[in-house]
Design a protein around this motif. Structure first.
Motif, PDB file in Angstrom:
ATOM      1  N   GLU A 120       3.947   1.536  -1.109  1.00 30.70           N
ATOM      2  CA  GLU A 120       4.597   1.642  -2.415  1.00 30.70           C
ATOM      3  C   GLU A 120       3.633   2.217  -3.455  1.00 30.70           C
ATOM      4  OE1 GLU A 120       6.556  -1.290  -5.805  1.00 30.70           O
ATOM      5  OE2 GLU A 120       6.429  -1.994  -3.736  1.00 30.70           O
ATOM      6  N   LYS A 121       2.377   1.750  -3.421  1.00 28.98           N
ATOM      7  CA  LYS A 121       1.362   2.251  -4.351  1.00 28.98           C
ATOM      8  C   LYS A 121       1.141   3.745  -4.125  1.00 28.98           C
ATOM      9  CE  LYS A 121      -3.471   1.796  -5.612  1.00 28.98           C
ATOM     10  NZ  LYS A 121      -4.782   1.338  -5.194  1.00 28.98           N
ATOM     11  N   ARG A 122       1.000   4.135  -2.872  1.00 31.57           N
ATOM     12  CA  ARG A 122       0.763   5.542  -2.553  1.00 31.57           C
ATOM     13  C   ARG A 122       1.944   6.404  -3.009  1.00 31.57           C
ATOM     14  NH1 ARG A 122       1.213   9.264   1.964  1.00 31.57           N
ATOM     15  NH2 ARG A 122      -0.587  10.635   1.925  1.00 31.57           N
ATOM     16  N   LYS A 165       4.002   5.828  -5.478  1.00 28.30           N
ATOM     17  CA  LYS A 165       3.967   5.950  -6.934  1.00 28.30           C
ATOM     18  C   LYS A 165       2.898   6.936  -7.377  1.00 28.30           C
ATOM     19  CE  LYS A 165       6.067   1.601  -8.211  1.00 28.30           C
ATOM     20  NZ  LYS A 165       6.018   0.419  -9.053  1.00 28.30           N
ATOM     21  N   GLU A 166       1.737   6.891  -6.700  1.00 29.21           N
ATOM     22  CA  GLU A 166       0.667   7.829  -7.037  1.00 29.21           C
ATOM     23  C   GLU A 166       1.101   9.269  -6.745  1.00 29.21           C
ATOM     24  OE1 GLU A 166      -3.134   4.856  -6.221  1.00 29.21           O
ATOM     25  OE2 GLU A 166      -2.478   6.229  -4.647  1.00 29.21           O
ATOM     26  N   TYR A 178       0.832  -1.205   0.000  1.00 27.72           N
ATOM     27  CA  TYR A 178       0.000   0.000   0.000  1.00 27.72           C
ATOM     28  C   TYR A 178       0.869   1.258   0.000  1.00 27.72           C
ATOM     29  CZ  TYR A 178      -4.473  -2.364   0.937  1.00 27.72           C
ATOM     30  OH  TYR A 178      -5.617  -3.133   0.858  1.00 27.72           O
TER      31      TYR A 178
END
Length: 79
Positions: free
Chosen positions: A40-42, A44-45, A38
């Protein structure tokens, strides 16, 4: 036919307790890995948003203002 020695109830309880403890450890490990995904996703966003802001040449404060205006307009249109 002769079977192997049967486990006592205490041995069965101990085995189940050990199994549950191992599973709990596994669950905690999986939760930690999920949280890392989560994050890592945040990241990248946020990097994508930062890149867009940089490419637009706008200051972050200007972007906030534009987004606030957009949200207000959208709320007014929905009413």
């Amino acid at each position: 036919m002769a079977r192997g020695q049967r486990k006592t109830i205490e041995e069965k309880i101990t085995a189940k307790e050990e199994l549950i403890e191992a599973l709990m450890t596994r669950v905690e490990s999986e939760k930690k890995e999920l949280e890392e995904l989560y994050q890592e996703k945040r990241k990248k966003e946020l990097e994508a948003v930062n890149d867009l802001i940089t490419e637009s040449g706008l200051e972050p404060e200007e972007v906030v203002e534009v987004l606030q205006q957009y949200l207000e307009n959208r709320e007014n249109a929905a009413s």
